[in-house]
Design an enzyme around this catalytic site. Structure first.
Site, mmCIF file in Angstrom:
data_model
loop_
_atom_site.group_PDB
_atom_site.id
_atom_site.type_symbol
_atom_site.label_atom_id
_atom_site.label_comp_id
_atom_site.label_asym_id
_atom_site.label_seq_id
_atom_site.Cartn_x
_atom_site.Cartn_y
_atom_site.Cartn_z
ATOM 1 N N GLY A 90 0.832 -1.191 0.000
ATOM 2 C CA GLY A 90 0.000 0.000 0.000
ATOM 3 C C GLY A 90 0.871 1.246 0.000
ATOM 4 N N GLY A 138 0.750 -5.212 0.512
ATOM 5 C CA GLY A 138 -0.443 -5.215 -0.321
ATOM 6 C C GLY A 138 -0.289 -6.021 -1.592
ATOM 7 N N GLU A 161 5.560 -5.504 7.568
ATOM 8 C CA GLU A 161 4.802 -4.439 8.226
ATOM 9 C C GLU A 161 5.323 -4.070 9.615
ATOM 10 O OE1 GLU A 161 2.431 -5.785 4.875
ATOM 11 O OE2 GLU A 161 3.498 -6.856 6.454
ATOM 12 N N ASP A 169 -1.074 -7.374 7.439
ATOM 13 C CA ASP A 169 -2.510 -7.320 7.149
ATOM 14 C C ASP A 169 -2.808 -7.895 5.774
ATOM 15 O OD1 ASP A 169 -1.328 -5.103 5.819
ATOM 16 O OD2 ASP A 169 -3.148 -3.906 6.008
#
Length: 385
Positions: A90, A138, A161, A169
């Site tokens: 992301g 992502g 992350e 995530d």
């Protein structure tokens, strides 16, 4: 844009290819999606998430489309080239700016990204991810749910992350917890980059092909008449390289440590070992946010017993608390997540100042509220999954 046209490789694409962040085309009975944000290693923006989702929904309900393929582009001295980078995750610069500005699109980003992850995992037609180059965060969310995950000798795969004070995530709890043994805990906490051979051995990829073969495989998909998953696998199989399995050696070191139930016990086991791997891993672990190490371990352990939808709902709760840790008496700007992004991507000093100095300083009272939903069940943003 979506067009029914003969397949063309990147150098012959129309001029609009140079500006659109997501390019789609339909060739034969296959929908092709190309991530085209090479300057950011194809990091996902909210607009990209919405575009990919719209195409997948349209193709899901189009009887003329039998399969979908995804890739990214990269930059070279000659300009844009196909493959070379899949997706770096992301857009964390956007996260930083949005949380400081109170931009509500930050909430939209994670809700819509996780819904897209679920859509890919549950897509009723074959999907193929050409995971060449960087595949992180992502990008893993896009690739892990596909029917066929192809990596190359250039693939660098990770869920890093915890380096930015976040947790793995995009369904990371679901797919990491389903890796053999306790590799998922190791990958999720330490954020190590996985070699392509290990990606296959760990169950995070289905096959290794030479990067030079990717354009031909991409084109061959569009030339198939019956595009079933077995047919795609048969088409790809002659091009697969035999990966050397490094994982069996790593498992002997990883499982005894990362099967331990708490982060302090993991830290203690690494500290007590004289093995160079243990000492290197300990050094990496101590650079991560102590708080988010505890959150990530609990996340992966809980996810082992959850469905994909429930895992994504849990992660949606976690990400809300990560950026808004009010239960810790912190504002959004004071969160470890904002501080981690600052250190890695904004100021780039690589020296985050975590709120807790040591792994042992974290208490259950700090961790447990991350898993409480900020929303009533009927109002959860992912209630429809």
């Amino acid at each position: 844009m979506t067009q029914r046209a003969p397949h063309m490789l990147l150098p012959n694409q129309p001029s609009s290819f140079q500006t659109d962040q997501v390019i789609s085309e339909i060739v034969g009975t296959v929908g092709f999606i190309t991530l085209n944000r090479p300057a950011a290693l194809n990091a996902l923006s909210l607009g990209m998430i919405r575009s990919i989702t719209a195409h997948l929904l349209a193709w899901r309900d189009d009887d003329a489309i039998q399969a979908v393929a995804l890739r990214g582009v990269s930059k070279s001295d000659a300009g844009l080239v196909p493959f070379g980078a899949f997706c770096a995750g992301g857009d964390i610069r956007f996260f930083h700016q949005a949380v400081l500005a109170g931009n509500p699109e930050l909430e939209d980003f994670f809700t819509e990204e996780y819904a897209l992850n679920h859509l890919i995992h549950t897509f009723p037609k074959p999907t193929v991810a050409f995971m060449d180059g960087i595949v992180m965060g992502g990008g893993m969310g896009l690739g892990q749910g596909t029917s066929l995950r192809l990596v190359t000798e250039r693939t660098k795969m990770a869920m890093p992350e915890t380096q930015i004070g976040l947790f793995p995530d995009v369904g990371g709890g679901y797919f990491l917890s389903r890796c053999p043994g306790h590799l998922g805990e190791w990958l999720g906490l330490v954020g190590e980059t996985v070699a392509p051979a290990d990606a296959v051995a760990f169950g995070l990829a289905d096959g290794l092909v030479e990067s030079a073969q990717m354009p031909a495989l991409w084109q061959a998909l569009g030339e198939m008449t019956q595009v079933t998953l077995p047919a795609i696998q048969d088409m790809v199989r002659p091009h697969l390289a035999a990966p050397k399995d490094h994982a069996s050696r790593a498992r002997d070191l990883i499982d005894p440590v990362f099967s331990l139930p708490t982060v302090p016990e993991i830290e203690q086991a690494l500290s007590a070992s004289t093995n160079p791997w243990a000492q290197d891993t300990l050094a990496l672990l101590r650079k991560r946010s102590p708080l988010m190490l505890h959150v990530a371990l609990a996340q992966i352990c809980k996810a082992r017993g959850l469905s994909l939808a429930d895992d994504l709902r849990m992660e949606r709760n976690l990400v809300r608390h990560s950026f808004h840790p009010y239960h810790l008496g912190q504002t959004a700007a004071q969160s470890d997540t904002v501080e981690g992004i600052r250190a890695q991507a904004i100021d780039k000093d690589r020296s985050p100042k975590w709120h807790a100095k040591r792994i042992a300083d974290i208490t259950p009272e700090q961790v447990d509220p991350f898993f409480a939903s900020p929303w009533p069940e009927a109002a959860h943003p992912l209630r429809g999954l």
